[in-house]
Design an enzyme around this catalytic site. Sequence first.
Site, PDB file in Angstrom:
ATOM      1  N   CYS A  95     -20.649  37.057  50.549  1.00  0.00           N
ATOM      2  CA  CYS A  95     -19.570  36.120  50.802  1.00  0.00           C
ATOM      3  C   CYS A  95     -19.941  35.182  51.942  1.00  0.00           C
ATOM      4  O   CYS A  95     -21.030  35.243  52.496  1.00  0.00           O
ATOM      5  CB  CYS A  95     -18.294  36.886  51.174  1.00  0.00           C
ATOM      6  SG  CYS A  95     -17.825  38.148  49.962  1.00  0.00           S
ATOM      7  N   ARG A 153     -15.510  34.307  48.516  1.00  0.00           N
ATOM      8  CA  ARG A 153     -15.968  35.567  47.934  1.00  0.00           C
ATOM      9  C   ARG A 153     -16.862  35.371  46.719  1.00  0.00           C
ATOM     10  O   ARG A 153     -16.550  34.575  45.827  1.00  0.00           O
ATOM     11  CB  ARG A 153     -14.762  36.424  47.532  1.00  0.00           C
ATOM     12  CG  ARG A 153     -15.166  37.826  47.071  1.00  0.00           C
ATOM     13  CD  ARG A 153     -13.978  38.630  46.620  1.00  0.00           C
ATOM     14  NE  ARG A 153     -14.386  39.997  46.264  1.00  0.00           N
ATOM     15  CZ  ARG A 153     -13.688  40.819  45.516  1.00  0.00           C
ATOM     16  NH1 ARG A 153     -12.506  40.445  45.041  1.00  0.00           N
ATOM     17  NH2 ARG A 153     -14.147  42.025  45.231  1.00  0.00           N
ATOM     18  N   VAL A 199     -18.825  41.132  43.462  1.00  0.00           N
ATOM     19  CA  VAL A 199     -19.905  42.018  43.038  1.00  0.00           C
ATOM     20  C   VAL A 199     -19.366  43.411  42.717  1.00  0.00           C
ATOM     21  O   VAL A 199     -19.749  44.019  41.728  1.00  0.00           O
ATOM     22  CB  VAL A 199     -21.006  42.103  44.128  1.00  0.00           C
ATOM     23  CG1 VAL A 199     -22.039  43.166  43.779  1.00  0.00           C
ATOM     24  CG2 VAL A 199     -21.684  40.749  44.304  1.00  0.00           C
ATOM     25  N   VAL A 200     -18.466  43.910  43.566  1.00  0.00           N
ATOM     26  CA  VAL A 200     -17.886  45.239  43.382  1.00  0.00           C
ATOM     27  C   VAL A 200     -16.367  45.134  43.513  1.00  0.00           C
ATOM     28  O   VAL A 200     -15.861  44.448  44.411  1.00  0.00           O
ATOM     29  CB  VAL A 200     -18.448  46.234  44.421  1.00  0.00           C
ATOM     30  CG1 VAL A 200     -17.729  47.579  44.312  1.00  0.00           C
ATOM     31  CG2 VAL A 200     -19.950  46.417  44.237  1.00  0.00           C
ATOM     32  N   GLY A 211     -21.343  41.105  52.893  1.00  0.00           N
ATOM     33  CA  GLY A 211     -22.408  42.095  52.828  1.00  0.00           C
ATOM     34  C   GLY A 211     -22.255  43.073  51.686  1.00  0.00           C
ATOM     35  O   GLY A 211     -21.406  42.928  50.802  1.00  0.00           O
ATOM     36  N   GLU A 212     -23.100  44.084  51.733  1.00  0.00           N
ATOM     37  CA  GLU A 212     -23.058  45.202  50.789  1.00  0.00           C
ATOM     38  C   GLU A 212     -23.319  46.485  51.561  1.00  0.00           C
ATOM     39  O   GLU A 212     -24.247  46.555  52.372  1.00  0.00           O
ATOM     40  CB  GLU A 212     -24.120  45.047  49.696  1.00  0.00           C
ATOM     41  CG  GLU A 212     -23.844  43.943  48.704  1.00  0.00           C
ATOM     42  CD  GLU A 212     -22.632  44.183  47.830  1.00  0.00           C
ATOM     43  OE1 GLU A 212     -22.197  45.360  47.720  1.00  0.00           O
ATOM     44  OE2 GLU A 212     -22.111  43.210  47.267  1.00  0.00           O
TER      45      GLU A 212
END
Length: 629
Positions: free
Chosen positions: A2, A50, A53-54, A78-79
């Site tokens: 993001c 945004r 992704v999840v 982030g992830e």
Amino acid sequence: MCGIVGLVSWEHDLTLQKEVLFQMTQTLIPRGPDAEGYWISPRAAFGHRRLVVVDPQGGCQPMIRQRSEHTFTLIYNGELYNTSEIRQELMSRGYHFEGHSDTEAVLLSYLEWGPSCVERLNGIFAFGIWDSQEKQLFVARDRLGVKPLFYSQRSGSIIFASELKALLQHPDISPIIGKEGLAEVFLVGPARTPGVGVYEGISELKPGHILLYSANGLQIRRYWALSNDIHKDDLETTTAKIRDLFLDTVKRQLVSDVPIGTLLSGGLDSSAITAIAAQSLAQDGKGSLPTFSVDYIDNDKFFHANDFQPGADGPWIERVSQTFGTQHTNIPFDTPELVETLKAATLARDLPGMADVDASLLLFSREIKKKITVGLSGECADEVFGGYPWFHRPEALNAQTFPWALHVENRLQVLSPELLEQLQPHDYLSRRYEEALAEIPKLPGTSSVNHQDSRTLQGNPQREARIREITYLTLTRFMPTLLDRKDRMTMATGLEVRVPFCDHRLVEYAWNIPWEMKALEGREKGLLRRALSGILPDDVLWRRKSPYPKTHHPSYLIAVRTWLSEIIEDKTSPILPFVNLPALRDLMKLSDTIPSGRPWFGQLMDIPQLFAYLIQVNYWLLENKIRFC
């Protein structure tokens, strides 16, 4: 991934600055093309773009949670790769999750552990949290700096964002460059000294650091650093640990609710990631893995092997793709689009960058994004395991400067005498080099890394100490350049790319492995190759390192030389005060002697890339209306 923007002010009512927040956030649409969100209060305001992704429904931001009198608001880029472990721990402590996003795991982690929550996170991230009761801002950045974060502290306020372009939209921040900024662009670039934001009044939150801001002022603390320990594991144990860590890292990073693939060059690093990813997807019944490679039209006609690029990638890409049954897409580019994209790459990076290497990655990412949203890439293995030529060549090991910038005269020769007088380049570079060396951690109970246990060094402590210095310099000064490039070029197209070799557990463990193990069998990344035995075919496993592919077509040199000639003949070009026109004109006439074979930065930045870099500098100065102080 993001884009995030945050404002905190003790002097102004931020509910009156909605338009400012909106304009700043809009610059980050490419980072987050799927949704936007805003949260505004008198003292703090957040904007968010945004990339889904999840958990498309449960991961919306800004995210707000309440605990007694406290309201906590989060914006996050982030992830998180250990979300499941974090969730289990927090649920055992009585927390309730409304979705399955890593965003919620980060916010609830802060509620439970406060600023120390970052020590529990495995991932790549930059985020900010506002505590409305304590009226305190908390900002954190991941350990290796995979995700970006810049900030500007003003009288009674702080402004932060994912990218420089967002900060420059704020009316109190102007595109002004001072002496330090000039030195970073003309002497250090495309690298950048950690913490330096180039523009006056802008700083970078360094990797592995947190920021706390309240009415009492600004505090910045380091929460992670490499730690020196004697490596006690034998070769078999070390090999097994590297293998297990890497397998775990890649598998963790395959979590996604959107299509995922890998960037495949046919080299050791990307091939290993591809092998593990392909097998994992097949085992989970998710079909074959999409893979992607970049190439240049007619490159095969003009490629000549050299010390930096020993062989073409094409046959190896095909070999790996066929072995693991991937759905492969080869994406070629031609010179005109590569040259034209120098502008877009500069805008994406917010600064002059790695010339055609940036431009090709931007073009590459646009095409990949048409088929997937998340990719895994092999960056940083060379930094962690000693793959670059400067780990192995005496002239680099003995040089008292950054080893990827041995031929600095190639760039200094085209700078104006006035600029050289102002910047004192050798003094500036020497100071930055000494600052970096001073950061290197020492072994407990010793005053120097030279005093390592001689049993692990086989009688050569001086070489081991120097390799440790080179490793630290590469991890903290060279690797960030590639991470910046990867983040900005991919996120400019809404593509998230993950870098498994940047897992901090792998970096921490590898840091203390003695060089004789890392360079097993006298090969670059010899230990890593041994650890990956059985995962890759032997011929791929022991293939010589080859860097990111660049164009070898002579038309590229002709195109950038022609463009640069037009720039320096235009009396309105903003770069003119900074270049030595006679020297530059002479260099452009020497068509038979360029490229020189002596890159002025890294492995790929030779004279054609110098021309392209100067084009990018001129465009950056012009587009941003840079002023000087």
